[in-house]
Enzyme design. Structure first.
Site, mmCIF file in Angstrom:
data_model
loop_
_atom_site.group_PDB
_atom_site.id
_atom_site.type_symbol
_atom_site.label_atom_id
_atom_site.label_comp_id
_atom_site.label_asym_id
_atom_site.label_seq_id
_atom_site.Cartn_x
_atom_site.Cartn_y
_atom_site.Cartn_z
ATOM 1 N N ASP A 119 0.813 -1.158 -0.183
ATOM 2 C CA ASP A 119 -0.062 -0.032 -0.060
ATOM 3 C C ASP A 119 0.971 1.217 -0.074
ATOM 4 O OD1 ASP A 119 -1.571 2.152 0.723
ATOM 5 O OD2 ASP A 119 -2.239 1.280 2.547
ATOM 6 N N LYS A 179 3.340 11.603 -3.300
ATOM 7 C CA LYS A 179 1.995 10.918 -4.402
ATOM 8 C C LYS A 179 1.130 11.908 -4.883
ATOM 9 C CE LYS A 179 -1.285 7.409 -3.567
ATOM 10 N NZ LYS A 179 -1.697 6.424 -2.634
ATOM 11 N N GLU A 186 -7.172 1.088 -4.083
ATOM 12 C CA GLU A 186 -7.177 0.867 -2.905
ATOM 13 C C GLU A 186 -8.436 0.332 -2.312
ATOM 14 O OE1 GLU A 186 -5.695 4.510 -1.619
ATOM 15 O OE2 GLU A 186 -3.761 4.269 -2.440
ATOM 16 N N ASP A 188 -12.894 5.579 1.693
ATOM 17 C CA ASP A 188 -11.324 5.450 1.951
ATOM 18 C C ASP A 188 -10.833 6.962 2.043
ATOM 19 O OD1 ASP A 188 -8.720 5.362 2.006
ATOM 20 O OD2 ASP A 188 -8.632 4.135 -0.047
#
Ligand code: AMP
Length: 520
Positions: free
Chosen positions: A8, A70, A171, A193
């Site tokens: 992850d 990211k 994810e 999420d």
């Protein structure tokens, strides 16, 4: 041959897991840490420091320390997101040769996948130490709403780090897999999420070990960082008001305020109020030290971040509409991402779906566990690992046509892998070439979408307009990566491309940056 793990690769933290003896488990480092900050610290000559040690450096050398990289993955230098990121960080952002955003530290420029590769290599090393074997393959997770370029940038990061990327999975899909694998469930599940940088919602149908994503929606610039910004801005404004000192250009002071805001936010997950004490933030005009000493309570937090929470539910509304489901048809709600530890968010989600979310899921670990299951199913030679994952493409794909409009070719939420094509005709007499410009996004206007790349099909036969037919075919693979082909229907001449050149690294550059090639 090495082992395959699940990683992850988060905005704030990364986690690695491995499937062994019938179940996935999180791999810890030598100190027992299971969650590792996705922070890369430069300033050590050629080498870098990653993870917990790097995070410590963030407070005293923010200009050499990269967190949340990211958020720049697959972004163009001139995008709004990059502009917003620039305001938040102490290092520089430079323009790369492919119009991509790059990181500039101490006069050196690094491609974003190169920085992410340091994080991936750190995870690979943790896994190798924990397992005592070489790890050379991984399933890597990305936010469901990542576009083609962001996915390719993630793949590039894996290659640079010396990992074969077996599959990129979303994810929330990974979280659903970890929740339902081998449990014989038959239900509709929503995965909410909210991580450090992004928000995703995915709605899935689980039928035993068959996992089908029905719809997904998200915002790649909505996450914990924005909550921290909202709290920091409040703290900064209050401090400036009381001291009369302008602090908004002092990076070290700002970073300290941000750290304090983030810490207070976490504390408010378990306590009703949080005390903030940051001594010696800066000095005022007369040389006196400025301290930040205040408290923040839950109701103030709620007031400051409610607009952000409300934004997530607009995205959820959209996902439900796309799936033709209502909130009450959802049988189970899974909460993923560090931000869902906030009671404020758990309550809001419970209220929206009119049901309490699953609370036996570790929101930091569940995504990596799902990735490990997928890595296992992809490498299991005995052939008994049988979970089927059916995902969708999160954003529509199309080409630019006359007038700056987009002609959609693959609508969002189409199951992948998929392929679709359309025939276009020349727009002018004796047109000898066409430029095919590819966009991803939901706007009718090309300029409001993400530009993925373009290419030219030439040597067309001179003919009156409308006579030459060109078939454009898009395909999306199981990683969500797009390939486009254009074909002159008359001559059979074809051009195709993987959309690599618009904001990403070229294949050559990825090879050149590989850590193993560079000898470290
Ligand atoms: P992730 O990207 O899933 O690792 O989520 C990281 C985000 O979750 C960061 O913005 C953290 O500040 C936030 N976070 C982590 N733990 C907590 C907590 N206990 N309460 C509130 N927010 C948290």
């Amino acid at each position: 041959m090495g082992l395959a793990v699940g990683i992850d690769l988060g905005t704030s933290n990364s986690v690695v897991a491995y499937y062994q003896n019938g179940e996935p488990r999180i791999l810890a480092d030598a100190k027992g840490n299971t969650v590792h900050p996705s922070v890369v610290a430069f300033g050590y000559g050629e080498s870098t420091v990653v993870g917990h040690r790097a995070r410590q450096q963030l407070t005293y050398a923010p200009e050499n320390t990269i967190a949340s990289v990211k958020r720049l993955m697959g972004r163009r230098f001139d995008s709004v997101e990059v502009e917003r990121m620039r305001a938040m960080v102490a290092w520089g952002i430079a323009e790369g040769p492919n119009l991509d955003a790059r990181v500039r530290i101490q006069g050196k420029v690094y491609a974003v996948p190169e920085v992410s590769a340091h994080v991936l290599r750190h995870m690979k090393q943790i896994a190798e130490e924990a397992l005592g074997e070489v790890v050379d393959k991984a399933v890597i997770t990305v936010p469901a709403y990542f576009n083609d370029q962001q996915r390719q940038a993630t793949r590039d990061a894996a290659t640079i780090a010396g990992l074969e990327c077996l599959r990129i999975i979303n994810e929330p899909t990974a979280a659903a897999l970890a929740y339902g694998y081998r449990k014989g469930k038959r239900q509709h599940v929503a995965v909410y999420d909210l991580g450090g940088g992004t928000f995703d919602i995915s709605l899935l149908r689980i039928d035993d070990d068959f996992f089908e994503v029905v719809s997904t929606a998200g915002d790649t610039f909505l996450g914990g960082d924005d909550f921290d910004t909202a709290l920091s801005e409040h703290l900064l404004a209050t401090l400036q008001q009381t001291t009369g000192v302008e602090l908004s250009t002092r990076h070290v002071a700002l970073t300290k305020i941000r750290e304090a805001a983030e810490k207070a936010k976490r504390e408010l997950s378990s306590a009703a109020s949080a005390e903030i004490r940051v001594p010696n933030l800066a000095r005022d005009e007369s040389g006196q030290p400025i301290h930040l000493i205040t408290t923040l309570d839950r109701s103030m937090l709620s007031r400051l971040v409610m607009p952000l929470i409300q934004r997530t539910f607009l995205v959820v509304d959209d996902a439900l509409k796309q799936a033709r489901l209502t909130a009450t048809q959802i049988d189970e709600v899974l909460l993923v991402g560090g931000m869902t530890r906030l009671p404020l968010i758990r309550e809001a989600v419970g209220h929206y779906f009119r049901r309490k979310a699953q609370d036996n899921i570790n929101p930091d670990e569940v995504v990596a566990l799902g990735a490990a299951i997928q890595a296992h199913t992809l490498t299991d030679t005995a052939g008994i690992a049988d979970a089927v994952l059916l995902d969708v493409t999160p954003q529509s794909l199309g080409v630019r046509t006359v007038g700056g409009f987009v002609e959609q070719i693959i609508p969002r939420n189409t199951p992948i892998p998929t392929q679709a094509g359309k025939v276009f005709h020349t727009a002018t007499d004796n047109q000898d070439q066409v430029r095919i410009q590819v966009f991803q996004g939901e706007s009718r206007m090309a300029e409001d979408n993400d530009f993925l790349g373009d290419f030219v099909l030439d040597n067309l036969r001179p003919a009156p307009r409308g006579e030459i037919a060109i078939r454009i075919t898009f395909s999306i693979d199981t990683d969500g990566i797009v390939a486009v082909r254009a074909r002159d229907e008359e001559t059979g001449q074809e051009t195709d491309m993987l959309l690599e050149a618009s904001s990403n690294l070229s294949r050559d550059e990825v090879q050149r940056l590989r850590f193993d090639e560079l000898g470290f």
